[in-house]
Scaffold this active site. Structure first.
Site, PDB file in Angstrom:
ATOM      1  CG  HIS A 134       9.710 -45.665 -54.641  1.00  0.00           C
ATOM      2  ND1 HIS A 134       9.552 -44.317 -54.864  1.00  0.00           N
ATOM      3  CD2 HIS A 134       8.503 -46.095 -54.193  1.00  0.00           C
ATOM      4  CE1 HIS A 134       8.307 -43.960 -54.591  1.00  0.00           C
ATOM      5  NE2 HIS A 134       7.658 -45.029 -54.176  1.00  0.00           N
ATOM      6  CG  HIS A 136       5.013 -49.378 -52.612  1.00  0.00           C
ATOM      7  ND1 HIS A 136       4.043 -48.600 -52.015  1.00  0.00           N
ATOM      8  CD2 HIS A 136       5.679 -48.555 -53.461  1.00  0.00           C
ATOM      9  CE1 HIS A 136       4.116 -47.358 -52.491  1.00  0.00           C
ATOM     10  NE2 HIS A 136       5.108 -47.315 -53.380  1.00  0.00           N
ATOM     11  CE  LYS A 217       7.705 -41.744 -49.727  1.00  0.00           C
ATOM     12  NZ  LYS A 217       7.129 -42.933 -50.380  1.00  0.00           N
ATOM     13  CG  HIS A 219       3.107 -41.317 -49.426  1.00  0.00           C
ATOM     14  ND1 HIS A 219       1.836 -40.974 -49.816  1.00  0.00           N
ATOM     15  CD2 HIS A 219       3.623 -42.053 -50.457  1.00  0.00           C
ATOM     16  CE1 HIS A 219       1.585 -41.474 -51.013  1.00  0.00           C
ATOM     17  NE2 HIS A 219       2.659 -42.134 -51.424  1.00  0.00           N
ATOM     18  CG  HIS A 246       4.360 -39.313 -52.720  1.00  0.00           C
ATOM     19  ND1 HIS A 246       3.983 -40.376 -53.506  1.00  0.00           N
ATOM     20  CD2 HIS A 246       3.379 -38.394 -52.886  1.00  0.00           C
ATOM     21  CE1 HIS A 246       2.832 -40.117 -54.106  1.00  0.00           C
ATOM     22  NE2 HIS A 246       2.448 -38.906 -53.727  1.00  0.00           N
ATOM     23  CG  HIS A 272       7.284 -40.489 -57.514  1.00  0.00           C
ATOM     24  ND1 HIS A 272       6.842 -39.451 -56.742  1.00  0.00           N
ATOM     25  CD2 HIS A 272       6.874 -41.616 -56.890  1.00  0.00           C
ATOM     26  CE1 HIS A 272       6.184 -39.928 -55.705  1.00  0.00           C
ATOM     27  NE2 HIS A 272       6.193 -41.245 -55.773  1.00  0.00           N
ATOM     28  CG  HIS A 320      -2.086 -43.105 -54.806  1.00  0.00           C
ATOM     29  ND1 HIS A 320      -1.287 -42.885 -53.714  1.00  0.00           N
ATOM     30  CD2 HIS A 320      -1.255 -43.207 -55.871  1.00  0.00           C
ATOM     31  CE1 HIS A 320      -0.024 -42.831 -54.105  1.00  0.00           C
ATOM     32  NE2 HIS A 320       0.018 -43.028 -55.413  1.00  0.00           N
ATOM     33  CG  ASP A 360       6.108 -46.165 -56.989  1.00  0.00           C
ATOM     34  OD1 ASP A 360       5.713 -46.687 -55.938  1.00  0.00           O
ATOM     35  OD2 ASP A 360       5.718 -45.045 -57.372  1.00  0.00           O
TER      36      ASP A 360
END
Length: 567
Positions: A134, A136, A217, A219, A246, A272, A320, A360
């Site tokens: 995970h 980024h 992915k 999301h 996610h 998560h 976010h 993450d």
């Protein structure tokens, strides 16, 4: 036969069968299950020691001996806790057993020759390099931070410190995928990049996989709708790559049940799973009870402490792209932070119901703390839940194997790369981490990447010896020049390799092929395949597994913390 005391033997060659070691300052103790040596024939390097010409070193040419030997190592892996020599040839593990000179020593299965370099493993715990699924890719400096924590493989997505990457692990589209592959080619770490799976038609997904993605992915910030999930999994099944998700915190495109229906029994890696990092509020944690779902945690909620809840709201607002002046944004953030599900997460890990740990990185998680927080959780659970079934008052071997699998073999299995990385086994890339037991899980003694030292704690460069202060982790030769290309790997789909992406982009790193992603289930997750029936009370958020409430207190103090980071 001459004998020496266990203490004298351990001081000279490291602990042997039946000896026990404490992991850092935790309450976890390993016990060595087997020693591959022949007593009296141990090999060790140094002045007056065994590995010398005509003694432990044979006369063979390089083709007939290992390139690198780790002597007398305590191997800690999902398959066992053993003492052995480890042989490395052409950057891969070729032997786990007894090293020496077969001309003068018995039972030798790893040959030492003039072409062999020696790493002293006496008294050291050796583990496979960690795998963080995970990531980024916000900044390239994460690679250094990950490596010095013991992580040697990054899987994730992104293009740098921009809004899309700060929130999601996605490298979208062909152009971005190509440029990021060219960029990570220079990193001394294994890398796999996710394409964007948030689309309801197949062609835009196929082209990203063919462009070199390791997987996809989905999301919520790009749209985790049932149609996108269904379409993405269809293409993944067709092209043999994994999908990570996610899911929809706000339940806008559908509730948890609609997502499960769209998944339709197919394998998917749920990030998560507890929910603070995102996913159907409040019940994404129920996915732990699905036999086709590979559940994972990210490290900010792990383990549950008195500070966990307080730090999460601000992290979430930043990551976010939320505005604290907008009530709806604040409500969105608050809906994800539930102390009851965070507490249950620790217990589900200890039961083997959550299979994977990840970071993450810089997006609510800490890239250098995957390993540290895994063992903090194991310690907390031993104190709160007692000895794990199958363990004894003398050792925690079963619990230790369960927890190490969460960041080594299981993420490798989940993403189709377990044939190459994820464990200390013959044929695999020699991504190996050495630890002094007192610093286990916190500060490695040596990080070996593809058979060559990549990072190490190093003292004053102008000193007469390597150890004087100040000691810092510094990049070593595996990070430099052309060597980094021969010791690190880029993982991509079969379609990307067959389309000639490595050649088209002039990639110099080793290329690893993803395979076998679509036929695994949670039962494939080693030591972490428990599928409980999960219930969640929507009013109190209390989680039950097979009817038993999962409740634990937050930790007020943890091992592997401040005392290790004063300097």
């Amino acid at each position: 036969m001459k004998t020496i005391s266990r203490q004298a033997y351990a001081d000279m060659f490291g602990p042997t069968t039946g000896d026990r070691l404490r992991l850092a300052d935790t309450e976890l103790f390993l016990e060595i299950e087997k020693d591959f040596t022949t007593y009296g024939e141990e090999v060790k390097f140094g002045g007056g020691k065994v590995i010398r010409d005509g003694m432990g070193q044979s006369q063979v040419v390089s083709a007939e001996c290992v390139d690198v030997l780790i002597t007398n190592a305590i191997i800690l892996d999902y398959w066992g806790i053993v003492k052995a020599d480890i042989g490395i040839k052409d950057g891969r593990i070729v032997g786990i057993g007894k090293a020496g000179n077969p001309d003068v020593q018995p039972n030798v299965d790893i040959v030492i020759g003039p072409g062999t370099e020696v790493v002293a493993g006496e008294g050291k715990i050796v583990t496979a390099g960690g795998i963080d699924t995970h990531i980024h890719f916000i900044c390239p400096q994460q690679a250094q931070e990950g490596l010095v924590s013991g992580v040697t493989t990054f899987i994730g997505g992104g293009t740098g410190p921009v809004a899309g990457t700060n929130a999601t692990t996605v490298t979208p589209g062909i152009w971005n995928m190509y440029r990021m592959l060219e960029a990570v080619d220079e990193l001394p770490i294994n890398v796999g990049l996710f394409g964007k799976g948030c689309v309801s038609q197949p062609e835009a997904i196929r082209e990203q996989i063919t462009a070199g993605a390791i997987g996809l992915k989905i999301h919520e910030d790009w749209g985790a709708t049932p149609m996108a999930i269904h379409n993405c999994l269809n293409v993944a099944d067709e092209m043999d790559v994994q999908v990570a998700i996610h899911s929809d915190t706000l339940n806008e495109g559908g509730f948890y049940e609609e997502t499960v229906k769209a998944i339709a029994g197919r394998v998917i890696h749920v990030f998560h799973t507890e929910g603070a990092g995102g996913g159907h509020a409040p019940d994404v944690i129920k996915s732990v009870g699905e036999p086709n779902i590979l559940p994972a945690s990210t490290n900010p909620t792990m383990p549950y402490t008195i500070n966990t809840v307080d730090e999460h709201l601000d992290m979430l607002m930043v990551c976010h792209h939320l505005d604290p002046s907008i009530p709806e944004d604040v409500a969105f953030a608050e809906s994800r932070i539930r102390r009851e599900t965070i507490a249950a997460e620790d217990i589900l890990h200890d039961m083997g119901a959550i299979s994977v740990m990840s970071s993450d990185s810089q997006a609510m998680g800490r890239v250098g703390e995957v390993i540290l927080r895994t063992w903090q959780c194991a310690h907390k659970m031993k104190l709160q839940r007692g000895t794990l079934a199958g363990d004894s008052a003398d050792n925690d071997n079963n619990r230790i194997k369960r927890y190490i699998a969460k960041y080594t073999i299981n993420p490798a299995l989940a993403h189709g790369i377990a044939h190459t990385v994820g464990s200390i086994e013959k044929g695999k890339l020699a991504d190996i981490v050495l630890w002094d037991p007192a610093f286990f899980g916190v500060k490695p003694a040596l990080i070996i990447k593809g058979g060559m030292v990549a990072y190490a704690p190093m003292g004053d460069i102008n000193a007469a010896i390597p150890t004087p202060q100040p000691v810092h982790y510094r990049p070593m030769y595996a990070c430099l020049g052309k060597a980094k290309y021969q010791t690190s790997m880029i993982f991509m789909s079969k379609a990307g390799i067959e389309a000639g992406v490595p050649e088209k982009l002039g990639l110099k790193s080793l290329i690893g092929r993803v395979e076998g992603c679509r036929h695994i289930t949670k039962a494939s997750m080693i030591h972490n395949n428990y599928v409980p029936h999960i219930e969640l009370d929507p009013q109190t958020y209390i989680v039950k597994a097979d009817g038993v409430p999962l409740v634990c207190e937050p930790a007020t103090e943890l091992p592997m913390a401040q005392r290790y980071f004063l300097f």
